[in-house]
Design a protein around this motif. Structure first.
Motif, PDB file in Angstrom:
ATOM      1  N   GLN A 156       0.828  -1.206   0.000  1.00 24.15           N
ATOM      2  CA  GLN A 156       0.000   0.000   0.000  1.00 24.15           C
ATOM      3  C   GLN A 156       0.862   1.255   0.000  1.00 24.15           C
ATOM      4  N   GLN A 157       2.013   1.208   0.686  1.00 22.07           N
ATOM      5  CA  GLN A 157       2.921   2.354   0.678  1.00 22.07           C
ATOM      6  C   GLN A 157       3.535   2.545  -0.706  1.00 22.07           C
ATOM      7  N   LEU A 158       3.878   1.449  -1.371  1.00 23.83           N
ATOM      8  CA  LEU A 158       4.402   1.559  -2.733  1.00 23.83           C
ATOM      9  C   LEU A 158       3.353   2.146  -3.671  1.00 23.83           C
ATOM     10  N   LEU A 159       2.109   1.729  -3.505  1.00 22.27           N
ATOM     11  CA  LEU A 159       1.040   2.267  -4.334  1.00 22.27           C
ATOM     12  C   LEU A 159       0.850   3.751  -4.064  1.00 22.27           C
ATOM     13  N   ALA A 160       0.999   4.158  -2.793  1.00 23.44           N
ATOM     14  CA  ALA A 160       0.884   5.577  -2.465  1.00 23.44           C
ATOM     15  C   ALA A 160       1.984   6.369  -3.144  1.00 23.44           C
ATOM     16  N   PHE A 161       3.219   5.863  -3.080  1.00 22.26           N
ATOM     17  CA  PHE A 161       4.328   6.568  -3.719  1.00 22.26           C
ATOM     18  C   PHE A 161       4.118   6.677  -5.225  1.00 22.26           C
ATOM     19  N   SER A 162       3.676   5.592  -5.838  1.00 25.01           N
ATOM     20  CA  SER A 162       3.537   5.570  -7.292  1.00 25.01           C
ATOM     21  C   SER A 162       2.243   6.232  -7.764  1.00 25.01           C
ATOM     22  N   ARG A 163       1.447   6.759  -6.802  1.00 27.14           N
ATOM     23  CA  ARG A 163       0.205   7.465  -7.114  1.00 27.14           C
ATOM     24  C   ARG A 163      -0.780   6.551  -7.824  1.00 27.14           C
ATOM     25  N   LYS A 164      -0.820   5.291  -7.402  1.00 30.87           N
ATOM     26  CA  LYS A 164      -1.700   4.315  -8.034  1.00 30.87           C
ATOM     27  C   LYS A 164      -2.628   3.646  -7.021  1.00 30.87           C
ATOM     28  N   GLN A 165      -2.821   4.289  -5.858  1.00 31.53           N
ATOM     29  CA  GLN A 165      -3.800   3.748  -4.938  1.00 31.53           C
ATOM     30  C   GLN A 165      -5.144   4.424  -5.200  1.00 31.53           C
ATOM     31  N   VAL A 166      -6.191   3.777  -4.766  1.00 24.59           N
ATOM     32  CA  VAL A 166      -7.537   4.292  -4.994  1.00 24.59           C
ATOM     33  C   VAL A 166      -7.880   5.264  -3.869  1.00 24.59           C
ATOM     34  N   LEU A 167      -8.176   6.504  -4.235  1.00 26.03           N
ATOM     35  CA  LEU A 167      -8.540   7.513  -3.252  1.00 26.03           C
ATOM     36  C   LEU A 167     -10.048   7.578  -3.077  1.00 26.03           C
ATOM     37  N   GLN A 168     -10.471   8.064  -1.927  1.00 23.73           N
ATOM     38  CA  GLN A 168     -11.878   8.338  -1.658  1.00 23.73           C
ATOM     39  C   GLN A 168     -11.980   9.792  -1.209  1.00 23.73           C
ATOM     40  N   PRO A 169     -11.831  10.720  -2.174  1.00 25.33           N
ATOM     41  CA  PRO A 169     -11.746  12.132  -1.802  1.00 25.33           C
ATOM     42  C   PRO A 169     -13.106  12.740  -1.470  1.00 25.33           C
ATOM     43  N   LYS A 170     -13.081  13.708  -0.595  1.00 25.11           N
ATOM     44  CA  LYS A 170     -14.257  14.527  -0.305  1.00 25.11           C
ATOM     45  C   LYS A 170     -13.772  15.903   0.127  1.00 25.11           C
ATOM     46  N   VAL A 171     -14.667  16.861   0.132  1.00 22.41           N
ATOM     47  CA  VAL A 171     -14.300  18.226   0.498  1.00 22.41           C
ATOM     48  C   VAL A 171     -14.133  18.295   2.016  1.00 22.41           C
ATOM     49  N   VAL A 172     -12.961  18.757   2.457  1.00 25.28           N
ATOM     50  CA  VAL A 172     -12.664  18.805   3.889  1.00 25.28           C
ATOM     51  C   VAL A 172     -12.004  20.142   4.232  1.00 25.28           C
ATOM     52  N   ASP A 173     -12.147  20.505   5.488  1.00 26.73           N
ATOM     53  CA  ASP A 173     -11.430  21.642   6.081  1.00 26.73           C
ATOM     54  C   ASP A 173     -10.214  21.058   6.786  1.00 26.73           C
ATOM     55  N   ALA A 202      -8.052  29.161   8.078  1.00 31.34           N
ATOM     56  CA  ALA A 202      -9.297  29.933   8.191  1.00 31.34           C
ATOM     57  C   ALA A 202     -10.459  29.308   7.436  1.00 31.34           C
ATOM     58  N   GLY A 203     -10.595  28.008   7.568  1.00 30.33           N
ATOM     59  CA  GLY A 203     -11.758  27.350   6.986  1.00 30.33           C
ATOM     60  C   GLY A 203     -11.711  27.138   5.493  1.00 30.33           C
ATOM     61  N   VAL A 204     -10.589  27.432   4.865  1.00 28.35           N
ATOM     62  CA  VAL A 204     -10.464  27.189   3.425  1.00 28.35           C
ATOM     63  C   VAL A 204     -10.452  25.685   3.177  1.00 28.35           C
ATOM     64  N   ARG A 205     -11.073  25.253   2.093  1.00 32.25           N
ATOM     65  CA  ARG A 205     -11.317  23.825   1.892  1.00 32.25           C
ATOM     66  C   ARG A 205     -10.470  23.241   0.762  1.00 32.25           C
ATOM     67  N   ILE A 206     -10.227  21.961   0.874  1.00 26.58           N
ATOM     68  CA  ILE A 206      -9.531  21.197  -0.151  1.00 26.58           C
ATOM     69  C   ILE A 206     -10.341  19.939  -0.431  1.00 26.58           C
ATOM     70  N   LYS A 207     -10.073  19.298  -1.561  1.00 26.15           N
ATOM     71  CA  LYS A 207     -10.721  18.023  -1.866  1.00 26.15           C
ATOM     72  C   LYS A 207      -9.676  16.932  -1.764  1.00 26.15           C
ATOM     73  N   VAL A 330     -10.461  24.440  -2.988  1.00 26.86           N
ATOM     74  CA  VAL A 330     -11.729  24.334  -3.701  1.00 26.86           C
ATOM     75  C   VAL A 330     -12.759  25.226  -3.020  1.00 26.86           C
ATOM     76  N   GLU A 331     -13.822  25.543  -3.743  1.00 26.01           N
ATOM     77  CA  GLU A 331     -14.871  26.415  -3.216  1.00 26.01           C
ATOM     78  C   GLU A 331     -16.104  25.638  -2.786  1.00 26.01           C
ATOM     79  N   GLU A 332     -16.085  24.321  -2.953  1.00 28.81           N
ATOM     80  CA  GLU A 332     -17.254  23.513  -2.608  1.00 28.81           C
ATOM     81  C   GLU A 332     -17.455  23.456  -1.102  1.00 28.81           C
ATOM     82  N   ALA A 333     -18.670  23.107  -0.694  1.00 27.36           N
ATOM     83  CA  ALA A 333     -18.979  22.983   0.731  1.00 27.36           C
ATOM     84  C   ALA A 333     -18.377  21.706   1.289  1.00 27.36           C
TER      85      ALA A 333
END
Length: 488
Positions: A156-173, A202-207, A330-333
């Motif tokens: 899983q660490q190798l996959l993280a380094f190689s940017r080939k793991q499956v992400l589950q992104p959401k908008v977060v502070d 200051a509450g700015v969000r990322i995905k 990102v500007e999403e909620a």
């Protein structure tokens, strides 16, 4: 004036200054004199000079030897081209290309080992289930299983380094996420290190995938702790940042625009330039044997890159280290908390069409599901699966298919089978994000995925979730095809 600016001297400081004092390497001057003495001129001759403050400068010299009528050398006409910035950018580009190549290799290895470890993790668990609790062989079998699980974590660490793991992104502070980790980090780093957390974005969000962000913070904190064996100060800070074209030019791989920056700094031993150049390479470590895998920082690098971000490091020997992770704003909620609870790895009686070209993985998966009451229809390749779907007279409730297979991939097979049997549920298996990710680096909506390597209970739970999930089609599967759909 341009020469004074280049070397950092004032006009009143150059009287009596010898040219040879400007060379960073005496050998460069000797080579220059030899070449121009032989040919009378040089063009784009690479040398290293040193500024008044000791800073090295990479330059190209173009020079012509000037002589009088008698042929006596009078001096040189020299044009100096400062290429320090170009050389720095070239070095960064080479490093980026090297990391890309290593990442491709690491991702391929991780993909292949996913199938192998699925079997090595699963078979011991099936053996243990059949052994009496007092059988002494159980300890050895469980050791095999636990060792394989540890190997799975490295994958899983190798996959993280190689940017080939499956992400589950959401908008977060990012601020509450960082603040929420403070208690755990204090226990991790020990009492001799002061932890200072300063969330200031200051509450700015990322995905992003929250679990992966926590992994970034954890790995950087562990790296900082190990760099301060006698104690010190660990600072974690968030802030807003606007990356402009100049920053992007100076940091290849960085994107312009509004970002949130996560800074992790320590007062530890620091790093020299040679170490800094290699810290993100997998398995590179300065720690003694047995004190690390060399995958912590490479994992951070891969996670930052897969999120469309950039990571920079500043460090000097004895001067501590600061890592800065830039993530696009990102500007999403902010996404609401998911109140769903994991499904138990229960039993079932449904019919599962299993499609897997790796015999060992297919056989193991079939045994796991049959032991839990499912009826399994087995196919080694997509064409065989299509034939089974046409010929089978009863319902098929779930397609369980690998993604990468000969003839066609699992997603295309699923499209064909759901067209043939509307309401068919689909669960894919894969250990490689390139196989399943959509255009934006996240799972396509509605795509259920079981990541390899998996344990028997993981497979059972994923199958139950896929079957019980709300969706189109009959609640208990779809009927078999009509007579006109079958091949005689």
């Amino acid at each position: 004036q341009a020469g004074l600016d280049l070397f950092g001297y004032g006009a009143d400081e150059v009287a009596g200054l010898r040219v040879k004092q400007l060379y960073a390497e005496p050998a460069d001057r000797a080579r220059f004199l030899e070449e121009i003495g032989r040919s009378g001129s040089v063009k784009d001759f690479a040398v290293s000079f040193r500024r008044k403050d000791g800073t090295p400068i990479d330059c190209l010299l173009s020079a012509t030897l000037r002589r009088d009528e008698a042929g006596t050398a009078l001096g040189y006409h020299v044009v100096i081209h400062d290429i320090t910035e170009r050389r720095r950018l070239e070095a960064q580009l080479r490093q980026s290309q090297k990391m890309e190549a290593i990442g491709g290799l690491a991702g391929g290895i991780a993909h292949d080992f996913g199938n192998l470890l699925t079997v090595i993790i699963g078979r011991p668990q099936l053996l243990l289930a059949d052994l009496p609790s007092d059988d002494r062989r159980g300890a050895d079998i469980d050791l095999i299983r636990r060792t394989a699980v540890r190997a799975s974590a490295l994958i899983q660490q190798l996959l993280a380094f190689s940017r080939k793991q499956v992400l589950q992104p959401k908008v977060v502070d990012l601020d509450p996420l960082v603040s929420g980790m403070a208690g755990m980090l204090r226990r991790l780093i020990g009492e001799d290190i002061e932890l200072v957390v300063a969330p200031r974005s200051a509450g700015v969000r990322i995905k992003a995938d929250p679990g992966q962000l926590e992994q970034v913070i954890l790995n950087l904190a562990v790296n900082a702790r190990d760099a301060m064996p006698r104690g010190g100060r660990l600072g974690i800070e968030t802030a807003q940042a606007e990356l402009d074209e100049q920053f992007s030019r100076q940091h290849p791989g960085a994107r312009t625009g509004p970002h949130v920056v996560l800074s992790v700094s320590d007062t530890g031993i620091g790093m020299d330039p040679a170490t800094r150049a290699r810290i993100f390479e997998p398995f590179f470590t300065t720690k003694e044997a047995g004190r690390g895998t060399g995958l912590g920082l490479s994992t951070v690098y891969g996670i930052a890159k897969q999120h469309g971000g950039y990571i920079a490091v500043e460090s000097e020997p004895g001067g501590g280290t600061t890592f800065r992770v830039y993530l696009p704003r990102v500007e999403e909620a902010v996404a609401p908390e998911d109140g769903a609870h994991p499904v138990a790895a229960g039993r079932g009686s449904e019919i599962v069409l299993l499609v897997e070209d790796e015999e060992e993985v297919r056989s193991l998966s079939r045994e796991i599901l049959e032991a839990r009451g499912y009826l399994v229809l087995e196919a080694t390749r997509p064409s065989e699966a299509l034939e089974i779907a046409r010929q089978h007279g009863g319902p098929i409730h779930l397609l369980l298919a690998d993604i990468v297979m000969p003839q066609m991939n699992g997603r295309r097979l699923a499209d064909k089978l759901t067209a043939l049997r509307p309401g068919l549920r689909v669960l894919h298996m894969s250990g490689y994000s390139d196989d399943v990710l959509g255009r934006h680096g996240s799972l396509d909506p509605g795509l259920a995925l079981l990541r390899k390597p998996f344990a028997p209970q993981d497979l059972a739970r994923a199958v139950r979730e896929a079957l019980d999930a709300p969706g189109p089609g009959a609640p208990h599967g779809c009927p078999g095809p009509t007579g006109s759909d079958r091949q005689g």
